[in-house]
Design a protein around this motif. Structure first.
Motif, PDB file in Angstrom:
ATOM      1  N   SER A  41       0.835  -0.806  -0.703  1.00  0.00           N
ATOM      2  CA  SER A  41      -0.397  -0.298   0.250  1.00  0.00           C
ATOM      3  C   SER A  41       0.974   1.179   0.133  1.00  0.00           C
ATOM      4  O   SER A  41       0.767   2.162   0.929  1.00  0.00           O
ATOM      5  CB  SER A  41      -0.407  -0.039   1.024  1.00  0.00           C
ATOM      6  OG  SER A  41       0.361  -0.185   2.461  1.00  0.00           O
ATOM      7  N   SER A  42       1.993   1.640  -0.804  1.00  0.00           N
ATOM      8  CA  SER A  42       2.519   2.498  -1.148  1.00  0.00           C
ATOM      9  C   SER A  42       2.028   3.285  -2.760  1.00  0.00           C
ATOM     10  O   SER A  42       3.377   4.018  -2.096  1.00  0.00           O
ATOM     11  CB  SER A  42       3.877   2.173  -1.263  1.00  0.00           C
ATOM     12  OG  SER A  42       4.081   1.702  -2.400  1.00  0.00           O
ATOM     13  N   GLY A  43       0.942   3.251  -3.041  1.00  0.00           N
ATOM     14  CA  GLY A  43       1.227   3.717  -3.870  1.00  0.00           C
ATOM     15  C   GLY A  43       1.706   3.686  -5.405  1.00  0.00           C
ATOM     16  O   GLY A  43       1.429   3.856  -6.240  1.00  0.00           O
ATOM     17  N   ILE A  96       6.487   9.501  -1.311  1.00  0.00           N
ATOM     18  CA  ILE A  96       5.053   8.616  -1.581  1.00  0.00           C
ATOM     19  C   ILE A  96       4.543  10.345  -0.802  1.00  0.00           C
ATOM     20  O   ILE A  96       4.460   9.991   0.426  1.00  0.00           O
ATOM     21  CB  ILE A  96       4.828   7.058  -0.513  1.00  0.00           C
ATOM     22  CG1 ILE A  96       5.762   6.878  -1.498  1.00  0.00           C
ATOM     23  CG2 ILE A  96       3.723   7.133  -0.726  1.00  0.00           C
ATOM     24  CD1 ILE A  96       5.859   5.972  -2.479  1.00  0.00           C
ATOM     25  N   SER A 119       0.870  10.531  -1.814  1.00  0.00           N
ATOM     26  CA  SER A 119      -0.219   8.863  -0.855  1.00  0.00           C
ATOM     27  C   SER A 119      -0.635   7.452  -1.256  1.00  0.00           C
ATOM     28  O   SER A 119       0.101   7.469  -2.194  1.00  0.00           O
ATOM     29  CB  SER A 119      -1.807  10.032  -1.380  1.00  0.00           C
ATOM     30  OG  SER A 119      -2.431   8.752  -0.758  1.00  0.00           O
ATOM     31  N   LYS A 120      -0.561   6.751   0.340  1.00  0.00           N
ATOM     32  CA  LYS A 120      -0.106   5.772  -0.601  1.00  0.00           C
ATOM     33  C   LYS A 120      -1.587   4.802  -0.895  1.00  0.00           C
ATOM     34  O   LYS A 120      -1.962   3.626  -1.066  1.00  0.00           O
ATOM     35  CB  LYS A 120       0.471   5.000   1.033  1.00  0.00           C
ATOM     36  CG  LYS A 120      -0.047   4.876   2.170  1.00  0.00           C
ATOM     37  CD  LYS A 120       0.290   4.716   3.019  1.00  0.00           C
ATOM     38  CE  LYS A 120       0.125   4.740   4.519  1.00  0.00           C
ATOM     39  NZ  LYS A 120      -1.001   4.422   4.866  1.00  0.00           N
ATOM     40  N   GLU A 121      -2.677   5.819  -1.131  1.00  0.00           N
ATOM     41  CA  GLU A 121      -4.102   5.258  -1.276  1.00  0.00           C
ATOM     42  C   GLU A 121      -4.347   4.593  -2.421  1.00  0.00           C
ATOM     43  O   GLU A 121      -3.179   4.973  -3.451  1.00  0.00           O
ATOM     44  CB  GLU A 121      -5.473   6.679  -1.501  1.00  0.00           C
ATOM     45  CG  GLU A 121      -5.658   7.098   0.064  1.00  0.00           C
ATOM     46  CD  GLU A 121      -6.478   8.166  -0.336  1.00  0.00           C
ATOM     47  OE1 GLU A 121      -7.044   7.943  -1.095  1.00  0.00           O
ATOM     48  OE2 GLU A 121      -6.306   9.122   1.217  1.00  0.00           O
ATOM     49  N   GLU A 122      -5.128   4.041  -2.855  1.00  0.00           N
ATOM     50  CA  GLU A 122      -5.240   2.994  -3.967  1.00  0.00           C
ATOM     51  C   GLU A 122      -5.145   3.965  -4.833  1.00  0.00           C
ATOM     52  O   GLU A 122      -6.003   4.740  -5.007  1.00  0.00           O
ATOM     53  CB  GLU A 122      -6.171   1.883  -4.060  1.00  0.00           C
ATOM     54  CG  GLU A 122      -5.922   0.199  -3.099  1.00  0.00           C
ATOM     55  CD  GLU A 122      -5.381  -0.202  -4.181  1.00  0.00           C
ATOM     56  OE1 GLU A 122      -5.294  -1.099  -4.986  1.00  0.00           O
ATOM     57  OE2 GLU A 122      -4.156  -0.733  -3.324  1.00  0.00           O
ATOM     58  N   ASN A 170       2.677  10.330  -6.558  1.00  0.00           N
ATOM     59  CA  ASN A 170       3.173  10.424  -5.749  1.00  0.00           C
ATOM     60  C   ASN A 170       4.035  11.063  -7.309  1.00  0.00           C
ATOM     61  O   ASN A 170       4.073  11.334  -8.328  1.00  0.00           O
ATOM     62  CB  ASN A 170       3.536   8.579  -5.927  1.00  0.00           C
ATOM     63  CG  ASN A 170       3.022   8.475  -4.454  1.00  0.00           C
ATOM     64  OD1 ASN A 170       2.634   8.784  -3.896  1.00  0.00           O
ATOM     65  ND2 ASN A 170       2.665   7.127  -4.639  1.00  0.00           N
ATOM     66  N   CYS A 207       5.865  13.997   2.008  1.00  0.00           N
ATOM     67  CA  CYS A 207       5.466  12.805   1.862  1.00  0.00           C
ATOM     68  C   CYS A 207       4.029  12.230   2.763  1.00  0.00           C
ATOM     69  O   CYS A 207       4.711  13.305   4.532  1.00  0.00           O
ATOM     70  CB  CYS A 207       6.577  11.847   2.157  1.00  0.00           C
ATOM     71  SG  CYS A 207       8.027  12.472   0.791  1.00  0.00           S
ATOM     72  N   GLU A 208       3.117  11.578   2.966  1.00  0.00           N
ATOM     73  CA  GLU A 208       2.800  10.574   3.586  1.00  0.00           C
ATOM     74  C   GLU A 208       3.984   9.811   4.407  1.00  0.00           C
ATOM     75  O   GLU A 208       5.495   8.457   3.938  1.00  0.00           O
ATOM     76  CB  GLU A 208       1.996   9.430   3.039  1.00  0.00           C
ATOM     77  CG  GLU A 208       1.193   8.820   3.830  1.00  0.00           C
ATOM     78  CD  GLU A 208      -0.173   8.077   3.490  1.00  0.00           C
ATOM     79  OE1 GLU A 208      -0.598   8.698   2.439  1.00  0.00           O
ATOM     80  OE2 GLU A 208      -1.057   8.387   4.501  1.00  0.00           O
ATOM     81  N   ARG A 210       7.677   9.158   3.405  1.00  0.00           N
ATOM     82  CA  ARG A 210       8.348   7.960   2.464  1.00  0.00           C
ATOM     83  C   ARG A 210       8.506   8.318   1.195  1.00  0.00           C
ATOM     84  O   ARG A 210       8.046   8.599   0.657  1.00  0.00           O
ATOM     85  CB  ARG A 210       7.056   6.236   2.639  1.00  0.00           C
ATOM     86  CG  ARG A 210       6.875   6.461   3.165  1.00  0.00           C
ATOM     87  CD  ARG A 210       5.620   4.518   2.758  1.00  0.00           C
ATOM     88  NE  ARG A 210       5.494   3.983   4.187  1.00  0.00           N
ATOM     89  CZ  ARG A 210       4.101   2.807   4.092  1.00  0.00           C
ATOM     90  NH1 ARG A 210       3.741   2.762   3.034  1.00  0.00           N
ATOM     91  NH2 ARG A 210       3.827   2.789   4.800  1.00  0.00           N
TER      92      ARG A 210
END
Ligand code: DP6
Length: 354
Positions: free
Chosen positions: A109-111, A202, A204-207, A307, A332-333, A336
């Motif tokens: 889940s790192s986008g 990163i 956002s790590k959202e889908e 990203n 970064c979120e 990351r």
């Protein structure tokens, strides 16, 4: 590779890649509307092991799939559908049960789009199994073409991951041997690009809110489609020349123009998608600013998500790190960053730790 017609195992580590000229728009069975060129990365990779054994029922391929140590039906179904859709490609594999295990070097889940590394690792495994049971084994360029072709059928961008340094996919007169069907390694590239950096910030790590496949489909109704495909062809030719001559500034300019074009195309699709976040825009503005103020060759690109990929030559690695650590990491979120760079392409795994 050891030959065994009844059972065996094979493992591959395959990297992700970052496109400079972007593939966006497809037709038929995974054919690109325009040529693309990418850097093969090294730190963001997938490791996949296939254990195979003959089975009694030879009417189709059967498989089990686990991801990071856990059975994963979602991925298993995607692979089963891919094998079923392209079953005329995989005649020799129908007599086997495949037990596939896979894991990524980067958090799921790192986008980070994982299809390029995962599907190229899978294709390498499938083609190696085929090869180890066949009499007329493919090798060298012919084997890589087949692997790239199979990767493409699974996910377009994956076909470029099988080569060291840089790859081109899509037919273009300026690129010898180039094809719609598979990617080729780009020869004659200036050494400054052989160890180019790509730090993935990163945001956002959202889908992603739109899958790549859905995004490609939206190009069919985009009013700018025809001129975009021509633009990508023109930029691919300019990029190839700049890669050969070592013109970092020209390569950086195309990388940025392409990223912004990709996002602009999504913003004017029907329906429209805005995939950048406020922090993506802030990072872009800070990258342009440092380039202006300190005359540093630092550039950005993006995939179809928020990203930011920060691109720069190895010669300025310490200044780039200082800039990223002092001005970008806070955006970064969870702070990351994946510090990646151009690499040597896939490797066979000798000792299996999966
Ligand atoms: C924006 O290869 O993920 O990263 O063929 O549907 O699997 P499918 O699409 P995919 O598209 C990647 C698009 C991109 C640009 C690029 O990598 O060239």
């Amino acid at each position: 590779m050891e030959k065994n017609r009844h059972a065996g195992q094979i493992g591959w580590r395959s990297p992700s890649n970052i496109a400079i000229v972007k593939y966006w728009g497809k037709y038929g069975n995974q054919l690109p509307r325009n040529p693309s060129i990418s850097f093969t990365l090294s730190q963001a990779f997938t490791e996949t092991i296939i254990r195979y054994r003959t089975k009694e029922d030879t009417s189709g391929i059967s498989l089990d799939f686990s991801f990071e140590g856990q059975p994963n039906d979602g991925f298993k179904n995607r692979i089963a559908q891919f094998l079923e859709k392209n079953k005329e490609e995989f005649g020799a594999l129908q007599q086997f049960h495949l037990d596939i295990e896979s894991k990524n070097s980067f958090p799921h889940s790192s986008g980070i789009a994982s299809s390029a590394s995962s599907m190229s690792a899978l294709a390498l495994g499938l083609c190696s199994v085929e090869n180890s049971i066949a009499d007329n084994t493919l090798s060298g360029t012919e084997l890589l073409k087949r692997v790239s072709h199979i990767s493409r059928l699974a996910s377009g961008s994956a076909c470029r991951s099988v080569y060291p340094h840089l790859a081109a996919w899509g037919q273009l007169d300026d690129i010898p041997g180039s094809s719609q069907d598979y990617a080729v390694e780009l020869d004659g590239i200036h050494p400054v690009f052989h160890d180019f950096h790509d730090d993935i910030l990163i945001v956002s790590k959202e889908e992603k809110s739109v899958s790549s496949s859905a995004g490609h489909r939206l190009m069919d109704g985009n009013v700018y489609a025809a001129s975009r495909y021509q633009q990508a062809k023109d930029r691919t030719a300019i990029l190839y020349a700049a890669l050969k001559s070592g013109d970092v500034e020209a390569v950086g300019k195309i990388a940025e123009d392409e990223a912004l074009t990709l996002h602009a195309l999504m913003m004017c699709s029907e329906p429209s998608f805005v995939l950048m976040k406020p922090n993506s825009l802030e990072m872009i503005s800070r990258i342009k600013d440092i380039r202006q103020r300190k005359k540093l060759p630092i550039y950005f690109t993006l995939d179809a998500g928020p990203n930011i990929h920060v691109l720069y030559p190895d010669a300025i690695a310490s200044q780039a790190k200082e800039f990223i650590d002092s001005e970008l990491i806070q955006l970064c979120e969870e702070g990351r960053v994946i510090r990646d760079r151009v690499g040597h392409g896939p490797e066979q795994i000798q000792n299996f730790s999966l």
